[in-house]
Design a protein around this motif. Structure first.
Motif, PDB file in Angstrom:
ATOM      1  N   CYS A  16      -0.035   8.932  -2.373  1.00 48.40           N
ATOM      2  CA  CYS A  16      -0.689   8.141  -3.413  1.00 48.40           C
ATOM      3  C   CYS A  16      -1.428   6.979  -2.767  1.00 48.40           C
ATOM      4  O   CYS A  16      -0.851   6.264  -1.931  1.00 48.40           O
ATOM      5  CB  CYS A  16       0.327   7.601  -4.418  1.00 48.40           C
ATOM      6  N   HIS A  17      -2.690   6.777  -3.153  1.00 46.32           N
ATOM      7  CA  HIS A  17      -3.505   5.716  -2.581  1.00 46.32           C
ATOM      8  C   HIS A  17      -4.217   4.940  -3.685  1.00 46.32           C
ATOM      9  O   HIS A  17      -4.366   5.418  -4.809  1.00 46.32           O
ATOM     10  CB  HIS A  17      -4.531   6.299  -1.601  1.00 46.32           C
ATOM     11  N   ALA A  18      -4.651   3.727  -3.348  1.00 45.52           N
ATOM     12  CA  ALA A  18      -5.292   2.846  -4.318  1.00 45.52           C
ATOM     13  C   ALA A  18      -6.664   3.376  -4.721  1.00 45.52           C
ATOM     14  O   ALA A  18      -7.385   3.969  -3.916  1.00 45.52           O
ATOM     15  CB  ALA A  18      -5.428   1.437  -3.738  1.00 45.52           C
ATOM     16  N   ALA A  19      -7.010   3.125  -5.984  1.00 45.88           N
ATOM     17  CA  ALA A  19      -8.307   3.537  -6.512  1.00 45.88           C
ATOM     18  C   ALA A  19      -8.944   2.368  -7.251  1.00 45.88           C
ATOM     19  O   ALA A  19      -8.259   1.469  -7.758  1.00 45.88           O
ATOM     20  CB  ALA A  19      -8.159   4.724  -7.454  1.00 45.88           C
TER      21      ALA A  19
ATOM     22  N   GLN B 108     -10.385  -0.784   6.526  1.00 46.30           N
ATOM     23  CA  GLN B 108     -10.617  -0.387   7.915  1.00 46.30           C
ATOM     24  C   GLN B 108     -10.498   1.135   8.074  1.00 46.30           C
ATOM     25  O   GLN B 108      -9.812   1.650   8.937  1.00 46.30           O
ATOM     26  CB  GLN B 108      -9.635  -1.101   8.845  1.00 46.30           C
ATOM     27  N   ARG B 109     -11.169   1.827   7.155  1.00 43.88           N
ATOM     28  CA  ARG B 109     -11.256   3.291   7.153  1.00 43.88           C
ATOM     29  C   ARG B 109      -9.939   3.996   6.810  1.00 43.88           C
ATOM     30  O   ARG B 109      -9.832   5.210   6.942  1.00 43.88           O
ATOM     31  CB  ARG B 109     -11.772   3.812   8.504  1.00 43.88           C
ATOM     32  N   ARG B 110      -8.956   3.233   6.367  1.00 43.04           N
ATOM     33  CA  ARG B 110      -7.695   3.837   5.946  1.00 43.04           C
ATOM     34  C   ARG B 110      -7.472   3.551   4.467  1.00 43.04           C
ATOM     35  O   ARG B 110      -7.691   2.426   4.013  1.00 43.04           O
ATOM     36  CB  ARG B 110      -6.521   3.267   6.756  1.00 43.04           C
ATOM     37  N   PRO B 111      -7.034   4.550   3.702  1.00 47.89           N
ATOM     38  CA  PRO B 111      -6.783   4.309   2.278  1.00 47.89           C
ATOM     39  C   PRO B 111      -5.705   3.249   2.088  1.00 47.89           C
ATOM     40  O   PRO B 111      -4.741   3.173   2.846  1.00 47.89           O
ATOM     41  CB  PRO B 111      -6.312   5.686   1.766  1.00 47.89           C
TER      42      PRO B 111
END
Length: 231
Positions: free
Chosen positions: A188-191, A201-204
């Motif tokens: 799960c990642h931020a949206a 920095q290119r990471r979710p």
């Protein structure tokens, strides 16, 4: 159909006892109860919750469950505080349908000779799959950090009094080394408001953020999770 419910309990636990599926033993000095989230838990000799609180509401996709853990730390200069600080668990049961949740989260917990204040609420999402939901995968799914002062550029609460954080969850399927069994991994990642992944920095990033302690009383924080659309 798996049913949904809202429940929470306060515990003093060592690190090894923190798993939510382990039984709680009174002989170990555990303070716990289960209560409907919209009800006021009774006070007892072990302490009582503060009247100031915020509402934690949100949505979970089908076949998932949320485990939120509110951390409470002693205020500066406090004496007589327990070594193992109390935690408030905010848990939902898995459901085969999307579900909503609502929890009242106190900003402090009062014990004899000690007042603890809310420092963080962190989240773990569990996803269930397979026949009879026999298989599962869990993932860290963000946190709300409570700060005395926010860093420059971090927004406070809007005039509506509600701040929303969004998260997109997805499954990745892989084959075990034996080449026989398929396993699924949940992340799960931020949206953002457009449901596009937010990267640092290119990471979710993980869902959540920092909020000001002085602003939090009486406010609402919404955590909305969705599953990514199948490509």
């Amino acid at each position: 159909m798996l049913s949904a419910y809202r429940a929470y309990h306060l515990q003093r636990l060592s690190m090894i006892q923190r798993a939510w599926f382990l039984p709680l033993f009174a002989g170990l000095g555990v303070i716990s109860w289960i209560a409907i989230a919209t009800c006021e838990p009774p006070a007892n000799d072990s302490g009582y919750r503060s009247s100031t609180h915020f509402m934690l509401i949100g949505e979970m996709p089908a076949n998932t469950a949320l485990r939120g853990t509110a951390q409470y730390d002693p205020m500066p200069g406090q004496h007589g505080c327990p070594y193992h600080h109390p935690q408030l668990h905010l848990d939902t049961r898995p459901s085969d349908l999307p579900q909503t949740f609502s929890f009242e989260v106190p900003l402090a917990w009062h014990l004899p000779d000690c007042t603890l204040q809310l420092s963080e609420v962190d989240f773990v999402t569990e996803g269930f799959y397979g026949a009879g939901y026999a298989q599962r995968s869990s993932t860290t799914s963000g946190a709300i950090a409570v700060r005395d002062a926010l860093q420059k550029g971090v927004p406070g609460f809007p005039e509506s009094g509600e701040k929303e954080y969004r998260g997109i969850c997805s499954w990745q399927t892989y084959t075990q080394p034996d080449g026989q069994n398929l396993q699924s991994l949940l992340t799960c990642h931020a949206a953002n408001r457009q449901w596009t992944l937010i990267s640092d920095q290119r990471r979710p990033r993980r869902p959540g953020g920092a909020v000001s302690r002085n602003e939090l009383a009486g406010k609402t924080i919404r955590m909305t999770f969705r599953m990514a659309e199948a490509s």
